[in-house]
Write an enzyme that holds these catalytic residues in place. Sequence first.
Site, mmCIF file in Angstrom:
data_model
loop_
_atom_site.group_PDB
_atom_site.id
_atom_site.type_symbol
_atom_site.label_atom_id
_atom_site.label_comp_id
_atom_site.label_asym_id
_atom_site.label_seq_id
_atom_site.Cartn_x
_atom_site.Cartn_y
_atom_site.Cartn_z
ATOM 1 N N ASN A 170 3.641 63.506 44.950
ATOM 2 C CA ASN A 170 4.512 62.358 45.209
ATOM 3 C C ASN A 170 4.788 61.682 43.871
ATOM 4 O OD1 ASN A 170 5.770 60.055 46.042
ATOM 5 N ND2 ASN A 170 3.987 59.165 47.069
ATOM 6 N N LYS A 177 6.881 59.342 43.179
ATOM 7 C CA LYS A 177 7.247 57.918 43.280
ATOM 8 C C LYS A 177 8.448 57.630 42.366
ATOM 9 C CE LYS A 177 2.483 57.148 44.550
ATOM 10 N NZ LYS A 177 1.342 56.261 44.667
ATOM 11 N N HIS A 233 4.938 55.988 53.916
ATOM 12 C CA HIS A 233 4.017 55.800 52.787
ATOM 13 C C HIS A 233 3.637 54.315 52.679
ATOM 14 C CE1 HIS A 233 2.443 55.569 48.718
ATOM 15 N NE2 HIS A 233 2.205 56.869 48.843
ATOM 16 N N GLU A 261 3.352 52.373 50.246
ATOM 17 C CA GLU A 261 4.209 51.551 49.370
ATOM 18 C C GLU A 261 5.512 51.177 50.072
ATOM 19 O OE1 GLU A 261 4.060 54.217 46.019
ATOM 20 O OE2 GLU A 261 1.921 53.762 45.825
ATOM 21 N N GLU A 313 -3.940 58.490 53.923
ATOM 22 C CA GLU A 313 -3.985 57.881 52.587
ATOM 23 C C GLU A 313 -4.590 56.486 52.680
ATOM 24 O OE1 GLU A 313 -1.117 59.876 49.683
ATOM 25 O OE2 GLU A 313 -0.089 58.181 50.584
ATOM 26 N N GLY A 365 -3.691 55.198 43.716
ATOM 27 C CA GLY A 365 -3.422 54.699 42.369
ATOM 28 C C GLY A 365 -4.552 53.890 41.767
ATOM 29 N N SER A 396 -5.760 59.088 44.819
ATOM 30 C CA SER A 396 -6.502 59.456 43.608
ATOM 31 C C SER A 396 -7.091 60.867 43.647
ATOM 32 C CB SER A 396 -7.576 58.409 43.306
ATOM 33 O OG SER A 396 -6.984 57.142 43.108
#
Length: 268
Positions: A12, A14, A112, A114, A181, A187, A227
């Site tokens: 991904n 991003k 996702h 985010e 996730e 991250g 991660s």
Amino acid sequence: MDRNRGILIAGNWKMNHGARATSDFAAAAKSGWGSLSDRARKALAVTAGPGKLDALVFPPFLSLETARREFTGIPVAVGAQNVHFEEKGAFTGEISGAMLKEIGVGTTLVGHSERRQYFGETDASAKKRAESHLNQGFTVVLCYGETRAEREASRTEAVLERQLRDGLPAEWNERLVLAYEPVWAIGTGLTATPEQAEDAHAFSRAFLVKKYGADNAAKTKILYGGSVTPENVRGLLAKPNVDGGLVGGASLKAESFLALVEGAGSFL
Ligand code: PGA
């Protein structure tokens, strides 16, 4: 170990890697491809069923065509990070499935954290997208996972249950992929332990059994994201319900992406 589901390594990207950086990635991936073990390459060459290894990246929209064009010769598929649920119309700033199909994009990312955190996505909108994209013939990677506060309050399973209940498509589809996730691991460098991942995946699979039946649940890949690195990918994939990784930071460099693919190949 049941590897009938195969393994998917999905990067991904991003909001990273414009067309130029995507070209550079493709060139580095092509030149590094030859250094993959025979085992990994054999798994990548399997076209369906047990033993199959898939590699995929989700570049930003403006890099999709470059990725499609420049990954020719290496088996790296291309997916889109955000796709509307309507097939066309007055939706300023949005992209449709048909537009993506035209350039050979076959996978979409949905729900996702985010997108949930910054762009108002919900379980309900994730479900709407997932159902629409599956109907349009895409493979759909549907993300879900608890926040740190939710885990610390021992609410992980309740949250996963709600996200799965409200976010999963009504009908099972063989092109549906889940990605667990945990938000606290994205991250942050704080990877879930293989045991924490396995607990959440086993819980999710039990939910899939109830919703779609045992056969369909057994066929559904559940990726872990948060991660993932070349160093920890093997420990995660060693768990029976972890069928791949959705990888942000460690997918941005071709060398590191190839190392993830190599790690996955060692299980097939
Ligand atoms: P990360 O991102 O690997 O950088 O933690 C994962 C993701 O958001 O999909």
